[in-house]
Design a protein around this motif. Sequence first.
Motif, mmCIF file in Angstrom:
data_model
loop_
_atom_site.group_PDB
_atom_site.id
_atom_site.type_symbol
_atom_site.label_atom_id
_atom_site.label_comp_id
_atom_site.label_asym_id
_atom_site.label_seq_id
_atom_site.Cartn_x
_atom_site.Cartn_y
_atom_site.Cartn_z
ATOM 1 N N ASP A 171 -8.473 -48.474 20.126
ATOM 2 C CA ASP A 171 -7.062 -48.548 20.504
ATOM 3 C C ASP A 171 -7.004 -48.613 22.023
ATOM 4 O O ASP A 171 -7.173 -47.606 22.708
ATOM 5 C CB ASP A 171 -6.336 -47.303 19.993
ATOM 6 N N ALA A 172 -6.790 -49.809 22.553
ATOM 7 C CA ALA A 172 -6.806 -50.015 24.002
ATOM 8 C C ALA A 172 -5.416 -49.889 24.614
ATOM 9 O O ALA A 172 -5.226 -50.157 25.796
ATOM 10 C CB ALA A 172 -7.403 -51.386 24.320
ATOM 11 N N SER A 173 -4.458 -49.423 23.808
ATOM 12 C CA SER A 173 -3.058 -49.433 24.278
ATOM 13 C C SER A 173 -2.821 -48.450 25.421
ATOM 14 O O SER A 173 -1.831 -48.562 26.130
ATOM 15 C CB SER A 173 -2.116 -49.141 23.118
ATOM 16 N N SER A 174 -3.703 -47.476 25.590
ATOM 17 C CA SER A 174 -3.510 -46.510 26.680
ATOM 18 C C SER A 174 -4.560 -46.650 27.764
ATOM 19 O O SER A 174 -4.895 -45.675 28.448
ATOM 20 C CB SER A 174 -3.518 -45.080 26.117
ATOM 21 N N GLY A 175 -5.124 -47.842 27.928
ATOM 22 C CA GLY A 175 -6.060 -48.062 29.029
ATOM 23 C C GLY A 175 -7.493 -47.768 28.654
ATOM 24 O O GLY A 175 -7.824 -47.591 27.479
ATOM 25 N N PHE A 176 -8.354 -47.703 29.672
ATOM 26 C CA PHE A 176 -9.789 -47.548 29.469
ATOM 27 C C PHE A 176 -10.221 -46.135 29.821
ATOM 28 O O PHE A 176 -9.759 -45.579 30.796
ATOM 29 C CB PHE A 176 -10.541 -48.559 30.342
ATOM 30 N N PRO A 177 -11.182 -45.530 29.098
ATOM 31 C CA PRO A 177 -11.760 -46.047 27.854
ATOM 32 C C PRO A 177 -10.777 -45.931 26.688
ATOM 33 O O PRO A 177 -9.992 -45.002 26.639
ATOM 34 C CB PRO A 177 -12.979 -45.153 27.633
ATOM 35 N N PRO A 178 -10.840 -46.878 25.747
ATOM 36 C CA PRO A 178 -9.949 -46.813 24.595
ATOM 37 C C PRO A 178 -10.238 -45.590 23.727
ATOM 38 O O PRO A 178 -11.345 -45.068 23.742
ATOM 39 C CB PRO A 178 -10.263 -48.103 23.825
ATOM 40 N N THR B 134 -8.374 -37.973 21.876
ATOM 41 C CA THR B 134 -7.638 -37.983 23.147
ATOM 42 C C THR B 134 -7.696 -36.627 23.844
ATOM 43 O O THR B 134 -6.946 -36.374 24.783
ATOM 44 C CB THR B 134 -6.163 -38.373 22.904
ATOM 45 N N ASP B 135 -8.596 -35.767 23.391
ATOM 46 C CA ASP B 135 -8.794 -34.458 24.005
ATOM 47 C C ASP B 135 -10.144 -33.945 23.511
ATOM 48 O O ASP B 135 -10.779 -34.575 22.653
ATOM 49 C CB ASP B 135 -7.657 -33.497 23.587
ATOM 50 N N SER B 136 -10.596 -32.823 24.074
ATOM 51 C CA SER B 136 -11.862 -32.236 23.633
ATOM 52 C C SER B 136 -11.775 -30.722 23.808
ATOM 53 O O SER B 136 -10.899 -30.219 24.531
ATOM 54 C CB SER B 136 -13.027 -32.791 24.467
#
Lengths: 227, 227
Positions: free
Chosen positions: A107-114, B121-123
């Motif tokens: 999911d690249a919608s929020s920039g890198f890294p996906p 999206t977190d850790s």
Amino acid sequence: MKISVIGTGAVGRRLSAALESAGHEVLLGTRDPAQTLTRTETSATGTPPIGAWHEDHPGIPLVPLAEAGNHAQIIVNATQGTASLGALEAAGPREGQTIMDVSNPLDASSGFPPSLFVCNTDSLAEQLQRRFPVAKVVKTLNTVNNMLMVDPARLPESHTVFVAGDDADAKALVTGLLHQLGWPAEDILDLGGLESARGMEMYLPLWLRLMGALGHADFNIKIVRKD
Amino acid sequence: MKISVIGTGAVGRRLSAALESAGHEVLLGTRDPAQTLTRTETSATGTPPIGAWHEDHPGIPLVPLAEAGNHAQIIVNATQGTASLGALEAAGPREGQTIMDVSNPLDASSGFPPSLFVCNTDSLAEQLQRRFPVAKVVKTLNTVNNMLMVDPARLPESHTVFVAGDDADAKALVTGLLHQLGWPAEDILDLGGLESARGMEMYLPLWLRLMGALGHADFNIKIVRKD
């Protein structure tokens, strides 16, 4: 063998060319071949338009997805993860076909890294299997760059590729293709059922950070184990 | 150096013993030392009660978490992921301390293999850093079994361990400890900021399936790259 590769990006081109070189009858499937051939822009990830590649590979017809699906004993899913379900729906997998799934749920919608759009308690491979129960999904090759997929010997040491799937015959078929692409038997590790695709896909976040740390994508992991 | 290891399971015991052998002044922290020493049952993962181990390691005092936190320049988080935030709150990390986080956010509530209770999206490492902004969290060693953590040479070839963290000095301190535990400099790969802990923790689902396929946990990955 009759093989259809769907997805005309860097991965689809690399795999279709290598499978044709290995002697297979290969079609490259895309939603609208005429429209695909008119593209002139380089992709966001640096892949050039397909025109010149297509002229260099006259033995690989570019066909609509439904024709690709009809043709094949094996459908290779080389589409972007976000497009995989839709593309395979258009290809209409039939009873008994093997889907060799090399995609990643990026999911690249929020920039890198996906990040991943599915993970942890499910995987893209399992989503595909549930959507197409008549077909046999085998996950493989999603953990390496497209150059390594078809030329593992480009690295200076042996390294490991994985397969996962619920159907033993389909897994044997895919393992045979991996041999033809240059993967020695001892470097192919069967992780068991398709549920293991969760592990293979969730490795991608580490792969992306390894690429960042190393500065290139020309690497893979080798499983080192106690003798 | 003054090091406190928190968590008295297999990982905490292994790391505290190895760090004491390397010459450090080591405390082993637990919520209630007296109660911990009275346990007689073997854990769900096969770790025996700590009594006999404690008698064999008289140089490693078993202390309450707050005392462990006060003592240390480095706190090693060797607790189960689900218990990490609570245990570190009790240890009360102080300004400038390094938290060497070797834990994994495993959620075993739905059986084997466990899923992760935070990922993508977190850790867990980032959760700890946000909760304890005065400390410097460095993620490492979470990708290998406890025997390999302190004895990487037990495998027949070299293999890779990762570090990630936002503070360069803390990362250098942890890298120094890794050297003392037997990890050669060329096998320690710095993945950059603590955000990379997402990749390190999300490798666990693959690690679990590798353990299933190989039948043991005595393995690691080596990064093989183009020369």
